[in-house]
Design an enzyme around this catalytic site. Sequence first.
Site, short mmCIF file in Angstrom:
data_model
loop_
_atom_site.label_atom_id
_atom_site.label_comp_id
_atom_site.label_asym_id
_atom_site.label_seq_id
_atom_site.Cartn_x
_atom_site.Cartn_y
_atom_site.Cartn_z
N GLU A 205 0.81 -1.22 0.00
CA GLU A 205 0.00 0.00 0.00
C GLU A 205 0.84 1.27 0.00
O GLU A 205 0.35 2.35 0.29
CB GLU A 205 -0.96 -0.01 1.18
CG GLU A 205 -1.95 -1.18 1.08
CD GLU A 205 -2.96 -1.24 2.20
OE1 GLU A 205 -2.87 -0.40 3.12
OE2 GLU A 205 -3.84 -2.11 2.15
N LYS A 341 -15.56 -1.18 1.82
CA LYS A 341 -14.79 -1.72 0.70
C LYS A 341 -15.78 -2.29 -0.32
O LYS A 341 -16.49 -3.25 -0.03
CB LYS A 341 -13.84 -2.82 1.18
CG LYS A 341 -12.70 -2.31 2.06
CD LYS A 341 -11.87 -3.47 2.58
CE LYS A 341 -10.62 -2.97 3.31
NZ LYS A 341 -9.86 -4.09 3.94
#
Length: 432
Positions: A205, A341
């Site tokens: 990430e 999400k």
Amino acid sequence: MSIITDVYAREVLDSRGNPTLEVEVYTESGAFGRGMVPSGASTGEHEAVELRDGDKSRYGGLGTQKAVDNVNNIIAEALIGYDVRDQQAIDKAMIALDGTPNKGKLGANAILGVSIAVARAAADFLEIPLYSYLGGFNTKVLPTPMMNIINGGSHSDAPIAFQEFMIVPAGAPTFKEALRWGAEIFHALKKILKERGLETAVGDEGGFAPKFDGTEDAVETIIKAIETAGYKPGEEVFLGFDCASSEFYDNGVYDYTKFEGEKGAKRSAAEQIDYIEELVNKYPIITIEDAMDENDWDGWKALTARLGDRVQLVGDDFFVTNTDYLARGIKEGAANSILIKVNQIGTLTETFEAIEMAKEAGYTAVVSHRSGETEDSTIADISVATNAGQIKTGSLSRTDRIAKYNQLLRIEDQLGEVAEYRGLKSFYNLKK
């Protein structure tokens, strides 16, 4: 003119080099939409099913040709003739076509790719930005970013159990300034790591993944970076964790040795809560995600009773963007925030329902990326469309993360004086 004439999927690669889906939707008018689907590394056991091929001779079994075929041969046939602007009807038609509670037949990845592409095609047909199409005229709130600048757990090889260490520039006056603060802290951190002889390679990430001596070493190094960049911890910039504790929970024990080796502790649920409270008392922490295991409901309730007024307690694996789990959490007083999400649930309609339910209950909603991302920036538009107020989309490196930040800069620019960056006010679930 806004009638769907074709739906087409192809296999593409995500930011980890693993296959995912890209879906295109075409209309009579020539309006067009494209959606790409992210993928997680640490996934909740109750998430909607991501359909993979399982053919070990191809991409190690991670191929998505089955999902691609489901779009091209089943979903496309069902959706041709629909008005691209009827998002709810299209999403519900795909859910019915799948017919399973977890989208296991067609694959949540197949369905989500279509759902995103449909929304983009509708926005293109109406000649308005995606965030305006999804959110309407009251769309104005730029999200406070949670920037994952240290990666641990399943997102890196660093010997730290917690998966993410984040900075939250909640004291900034605008999103643009918040992004600048974050970038400056990121570069200050890189310099500090180099001076200590630690690695500056980045994880999935975009955060660094050095071999720290433990959790507190990581936290104190981040605080030093904040100060070095010229900002005040606990006033201008705050801290956040994603513990991802389901990754090291086993038979009632939070087993830190899984990631930290002999140095790691083994904690009961009560000891885990005590440890989290110690960290909150010691450091300027404003948000903690998945501090308890996804099935440890008693632990979640006890943690929320202890700390729920002081710190944002976000359910990710715990809620999996699912209104059934969220409704139970609200009823039982577990957590005070939900991570959103899109691929955990599989359609934009269900995603928006979860955000709405959270807001009505006084919970916050944090729109989030996955560790396996693409250049698709839909979540940036979703965060603004829903006035969610918070976004988690990685560090200040890697184009798959920066794509979302750059889209938010564009949106802030387009909104002009209407744009609102709420900073600390985005944490309306906190009482102290």
